[in-house]
Write a protein that holds these residues in place. Structure first.
Motif, short mmCIF file in Angstrom:
data_model
loop_
_atom_site.label_atom_id
_atom_site.label_comp_id
_atom_site.label_asym_id
_atom_site.label_seq_id
_atom_site.Cartn_x
_atom_site.Cartn_y
_atom_site.Cartn_z
N THR A 1 0.70 -1.14 0.09
CA THR A 1 0.00 -0.03 0.06
C THR A 1 0.68 1.24 0.25
N THR B 1 -3.57 5.80 0.12
CA THR B 1 -4.35 6.83 0.97
C THR B 1 -3.47 8.07 0.78
N PHE C 1 -8.47 13.18 4.28
CA PHE C 1 -7.98 11.96 4.07
C PHE C 1 -8.69 11.24 2.77
N ARG D 1 -7.63 4.68 0.19
CA ARG D 1 -7.96 3.49 0.81
C ARG D 1 -7.89 3.61 2.47
N GLY D 2 -9.07 2.91 2.84
CA GLY D 2 -9.06 2.78 4.20
C GLY D 2 -9.73 3.92 4.93
N THR D 3 -10.35 4.73 4.04
CA THR D 3 -11.03 6.02 4.82
C THR D 3 -12.46 6.05 4.86
N CYS D 4 -13.20 6.71 5.80
CA CYS D 4 -14.69 6.41 6.06
C CYS D 4 -15.11 7.81 5.46
N VAL E 1 -2.68 8.03 11.77
CA VAL E 1 -3.95 7.77 11.15
C VAL E 1 -3.76 7.32 9.72
N LEU E 2 -2.77 7.99 8.97
CA LEU E 2 -2.30 7.33 7.63
C LEU E 2 -2.09 6.04 7.65
N ASN F 1 -2.75 3.64 9.78
CA ASN F 1 -3.76 2.67 10.02
C ASN F 1 -4.71 2.56 8.71
N MET F 2 -4.99 3.86 7.94
CA MET F 2 -5.62 3.67 6.77
C MET F 2 -4.84 2.78 5.48
#
Lengths: 432, 432
Positions: A5, A360, A385, A388-391, A419-420, A422-423
């Motif tokens: 990623t 991300t 953000f 990938r991985g964002t809400c 945070v990054l 993690n995403m």
């Protein structure tokens, strides 16, 4: 931990602002036409970001440290070492590093802190050569001097018993005399501070002697006289660069390489030596981009292309476009808006060429430079953000007020890498 | 750094609350008619504020310390020193200071912790004189005793080998015996704590002896007997103030003056000695206002006028109106709403008379005192920044739920001064 990623932090330097009546009570980001950033906000997860803490104005150096997860309160040692490293001087333990301006003085009085933003490369070359040839050592201390862009340069003093705990030479405004450096009252090692201040004052004095007499400066002085009298219609102001004013004394920084800290193969694409120096300290791959001038005319598409390319063989890129900050410092709303639209065009390119199922991206600023303040301010900054991985939330445009209603709430600079990661699926679990 | 800008923090003491069914599920701020605070919210930048941290109930002392940027965890040394300083006793290093109540006891049993909220100044004068004349020293320790407002007073013990690490005398509720003070189990200096507890118990015992016998108290006792039997229709309850119950032992506080920390020429306009004491410690100009009683009947317009006037020759003012807290402690929603409307009238005056192109104002509470709790609670508090340097959001009224959607997000008490200084243009830049 997910391999493969990618992560991107894209900084619009000084992009944050405040409402201004001349743009209908909007901030410059809100007033700018930013379809790409609006799409990022609309499809991404938004919030507000304080680089250091609410209300605290950050420098570009401390902010970028925090954004990359290196606590400035713990690691910051002044701007000098970053500037020096950014122009390729290795700063060793024991060295004291300064950032410098070429300036114009009349006697001790500062006429212009930037020698008219001197940019004539041939002239700079001759001026630098004169400093180097004439001042190699002072007492037992080695003097290392190197130009950066325009009126900027870096100075490193290398020798025994030096200290960064000395007062400034640069008075930070024209029309006053430049200062004598002195040991700070609370210096840990007063003797070393005394010695460093003495050597620095000697350096400044000798530079002035050497440069005031220099052929190139005599010529520049004559042009300046004619310009002052309105006898020319030159577009560029030419002033003699007859002194060097050092500031921001700092010592060598000890930072864990970014790769070691996060396991990321990382690159940096930025326009200012200060941030570039941080990248060098972090052992990031600092990539130069042709056309990235650090000015209003910078080639933002070249920068965006370089980012896309760098992400092919790096896990992580930090990129910064300097232009918005310049508009803010000049108090020029229109120029700042144009610069933000430049950043947006870069984002548009990035949106079109990256694979966000795998990547991300973060878009934010390193600090506010409101046109009403004409300097850095401690306002909270919009952040989004994307990928990938964002809400995604229901924020529909990028800007101070819109992002304040986003799902990410208010976060600190120091939290962005966590945070990054993690995403990106590359975070560590704390506990079991 | 911008010279000449002004800052104001206006506190509605204990103004925060919780929804109550008797006011249709609204909080007291939400239920009160507050056109001025609503305007501030509508045109300003809103958020929520935790004086210490989410969920932690603050005292007025610790909260005001945090609001002014002095970390309570680091600097707080108990309430006593603030109360003593607030009534004009200098608390020196080595002293132990207490806040005290005049109370009514029967034997050792507390009948009323406030002697019916004694407010008859002539009586208090005689009672204080009796204590002072009869108890000047105990062992080798000097006893300094001074009344505050109503049933409140301050006590300082001055001598060698004293400690604040002792247990309370005041049992904090009526119907039980008051306590013997004892050294705390984990006291750093058990011998000093032993001595201080012994002297404090001796003080309380001797005060009781002196006061129980006093002519003024015999008279008050007779009135109280008649009142208990319903034989009078006096509005005021009169009880004998036949003891002094000390609590909140603390030692001298070392706080950097506010001017030194922020470069602000600062004033404080408050109604309670406790907070006034903090202002004295910070070397603020503590301004007395005629008509500011600290009660429900306080003259809020006099307070507002004093604030406006103080800002003419100060850079910064902290003001506090006490009334909302009283309503909360009494569990009296109606009274608390009326008190909040008093605060609003003060804000209206301030809105009309200050120049907000030049001034940044903060309105908030120091803690919640929900009527349902009848004591301080750790709920987040609404906060609004108004005037110079703010970025207005779309919050349209002042209150817990409305402000939670504001641009400022959730901030801590300790961050308010940084945020305010940033808006005032007086913040420092960290880095370059």
């Amino acid at each position: 931990m997910t391999e493969g990623t990618k992560g991107l932090i894209f900084i619009g330097d000084g992009m944050g602002g405040r409402p201004m009546s001349e743009i209908d009570g909007r901030t410059t980001i809100e007033a700018a036409d930013t379809p790409a950033m609006d799409r990022i906000a609309r499809e991404g997860a938004c919030g507000m970001m304080d680089p250091i803490a609410p209300g605290r104005a950050a420098g570009s150096d401390t902010s970028h440290m925090a954004l990359l997860g290196y606590e400035p309160e713990r690691y910051y040692r002044g701007r000098g070492p970053f500037e020096a490293r950014g122009v390729g001087i290795e700063v060793r333990p024991g060295d004291v590093a300064f950032r410098c301006n070429f300036a114009t003085v009349d006697g001790r009085t500062v006429v212009d802190r930037r020698a008219g933003r001197i940019s004539q490369e041939d002239d700079i070359e001759q001026i630098v050569a004169a400093v180097r040839d004439n001042i190699e050592t002072i007492e037992d201390v080695q003097v290392i001097f190197k130009p950066s862009v325009e009126h900027r340069a870096a100075l490193v003093l290398r020798g025994e018993g030096l200290s960064h705990e000395i007062s400034e030479v640069d008075p930070h405004s024209p029309g006053v005399e430049y200062w004598e450096s002195r040991p700070l009252d609370d210096a840990d090692d007063p003797e070393a501070a005394e010695k460093t201040a003495r050597i620095l004052n000697e350096f400044v004095g000798r530079v002035h002697e050497v440069l005031d007499d220099l052929e190139v400066n005599r010529r520049r002085g004559e042009i300046w006289e004619r310009q002052k009298n309105g006898a020319t219609d030159d577009e560029e102001i030419i002033m003699p660069a007859n002194i060097v004013l050092p500031r921001g004394a700092g010592t060598a920084v000890q930072l864990e390489p970014l790769k070691q800290r996060y396991g990321l193969n990382a690159a940096m694409i930025v326009e200012v030596d200060l941030v570039r120096g941080l990248g060098e300290y972090l052992d990031m791959n600092v990539i130069e981009v042709e056309g990235a001038t650090g000015g209003m005319g910078t080639d933002e598409i070249a920068i965006a292309r370089a980012v896309v390319e760098a992400l092919e063989d790096h896990d992580f890129v930090l990129a910064n476009i300097k232009a918005p900050d310049l508009g803010g410092h000049d108090g020029d709303c229109e120029a700042k808006i144009a610069a933000i639209e430049k950043v947006d065009r870069a984002m548009d390119h990035v949106l079109n060429y990256l694979d966000f199922s795998n990547t991300t991206m973060v878009i934010t600023a390193d600090h506010a430079t409101p046109c009403s303040v004409m300097d850095h301010a401690g306002d909270s900054l919009p952040i989004a953000f994307f990928g990938r991985g964002t809400c995604p939330d229901d924020v529909s445009s990028f800007g101070e007020r819109a992002c304040s209603r986003g799902i990410m709430g208010h976060i600190r600079g120091m939290q962005i890498m966590d945070v990054l990661l993690n995403m990106m699926g590359r975070g560590d679990k704390f506990g079991a």
